[in-house]
Write a protein that holds these residues in place. Structure first.
Motif, mmCIF file in Angstrom:
data_model
loop_
_atom_site.group_PDB
_atom_site.id
_atom_site.type_symbol
_atom_site.label_atom_id
_atom_site.label_comp_id
_atom_site.label_asym_id
_atom_site.label_seq_id
_atom_site.Cartn_x
_atom_site.Cartn_y
_atom_site.Cartn_z
ATOM 1 N N ASN A 82 -25.147 9.589 -5.430
ATOM 2 C CA ASN A 82 -26.062 9.151 -4.382
ATOM 3 C C ASN A 82 -25.417 8.070 -3.518
ATOM 4 O O ASN A 82 -25.860 7.804 -2.401
ATOM 5 C CB ASN A 82 -27.379 8.647 -4.978
ATOM 6 C CG ASN A 82 -27.186 7.504 -5.966
ATOM 7 O OD1 ASN A 82 -26.065 7.056 -6.218
ATOM 8 N ND2 ASN A 82 -28.288 7.046 -6.537
ATOM 9 N N ARG A 83 -24.344 7.430 -4.042
ATOM 10 C CA ARG A 83 -23.587 6.487 -3.221
ATOM 11 C C ARG A 83 -22.956 7.195 -2.030
ATOM 12 O O ARG A 83 -22.824 6.628 -0.945
ATOM 13 C CB ARG A 83 -22.491 5.823 -4.056
ATOM 14 C CG ARG A 83 -22.996 4.888 -5.144
ATOM 15 C CD ARG A 83 -21.851 4.338 -5.980
ATOM 16 N NE ARG A 83 -20.849 3.649 -5.167
ATOM 17 C CZ ARG A 83 -19.719 3.155 -5.659
ATOM 18 N NH1 ARG A 83 -19.436 3.301 -6.964
ATOM 19 N NH2 ARG A 83 -18.853 2.540 -4.879
ATOM 20 N N ALA A 109 -25.798 8.321 0.519
ATOM 21 C CA ALA A 109 -26.361 7.178 1.227
ATOM 22 C C ALA A 109 -25.533 6.824 2.460
ATOM 23 O O ALA A 109 -26.066 6.390 3.486
ATOM 24 C CB ALA A 109 -26.466 5.977 0.296
ATOM 25 N N PRO A 152 -25.075 11.225 4.823
ATOM 26 C CA PRO A 152 -26.183 12.150 4.520
ATOM 27 C C PRO A 152 -25.884 13.597 4.890
ATOM 28 O O PRO A 152 -26.579 14.505 4.425
ATOM 29 C CB PRO A 152 -27.343 11.591 5.347
ATOM 30 C CG PRO A 152 -26.706 10.737 6.401
ATOM 31 C CD PRO A 152 -25.462 10.193 5.798
#
Length: 224
Positions: A25-26, A29, A32
């Protein structure tokens, strides 16, 4: 984002896969628009290299941009963290460059490396028909495809890959080299039409090699 995890000379545990899923998810973020991430874990069997026995390579495809980072450590988890730190830094540079483009600066067109293929499963040694350097360059490859051949009983591995390059300037090639974290980058110089290589020298200096035949150089001199 599609996440593909493969291992070379090692088995990838479910625990490691779960950790990768949670930490990626780093990437989303910052980028995208990231479509695919390939994580390759490699084990070095030499006991003298225990401190760097695990290498983690991460390649992210976001639109037409390909960003890559790798790191080595004594275990795959710390190698993953170090590789992610490098990757997110390069992704931020890409994002900032896009912002500069919207402010009126020139943003180079990255090279489309095509779809990233998962690392091929290793065949048993007794099934390898030709375990030689020549075997690595004997077969035809499609765009983005690669082949690896181990040289005899040595730890040397030759890897060959077909790279489809779009013509670009030297400045654009340097930018692409920084994105993928290599010390060199192959490209076609759009000003000369020649296959070329940019590479790191000492400090912040760079070099450029251009490739041509003696016949073409002599012909160009006659036409000049």
């Amino acid at each position: 984002m599609e996440i593909v995890i493969t291992g070379r000379h090692t088995q990838v545990s479910q625990k490691f896969r779960d950790v990768v899923e949670s930490k990626m998810n780093r990437v989303t973020a910052i980028a995208p628009d990231a479509q695919r991430a390939q994580i390759v874990v490699t084990h070095e069997g030499n006991p003298r290299q225990a401190d760097t026995a695990k290498r983690v390579e991460i390649t992210v495809v976001a639109g037409r941009t390909v960003v890559r980072a790798e790191a080595s450590s004594s275990d795959e988890y710390s190698a993953l963290d170090m590789a992610l730190d490098k990757l997110t830094l390069r992704l931020r540079r890409t994002r900032d460059r896009r912002k500069d483009h919207r402010r009126g600066y020139v943003n180079p067109v990255p090279v489309d490396l095509g779809p990233i293929e998962a690392a091929p499963a290793e065949e048993p040694k007794d099934e390898e028909p030709n375990n030689s350097p020549q075997a690595a360059v004997a077969s035809d490859l499609g765009p983005g495809e690669s082949v690896e051949v181990q040289v005899g009983d040595t730890p040397i591995v030759i890897r060959r890959k077909l790279h489809i390059a779009e013509p670009m300037s030297i400045d654009e090639a340097l930018y692409e080299m920084e994105l993928i974290g290599h010390d060199f980058f192959l490209f076609v110089n759009k000003d000369t039409g020649r296959p070329s290589v940019v590479y790191h020298r000492h400090g912040w200096s760079y070099g450029v090699f251009e490739i041509d035949t003696a016949e073409n150089v002599a012909k160009a001199k006659k036409e000049a």
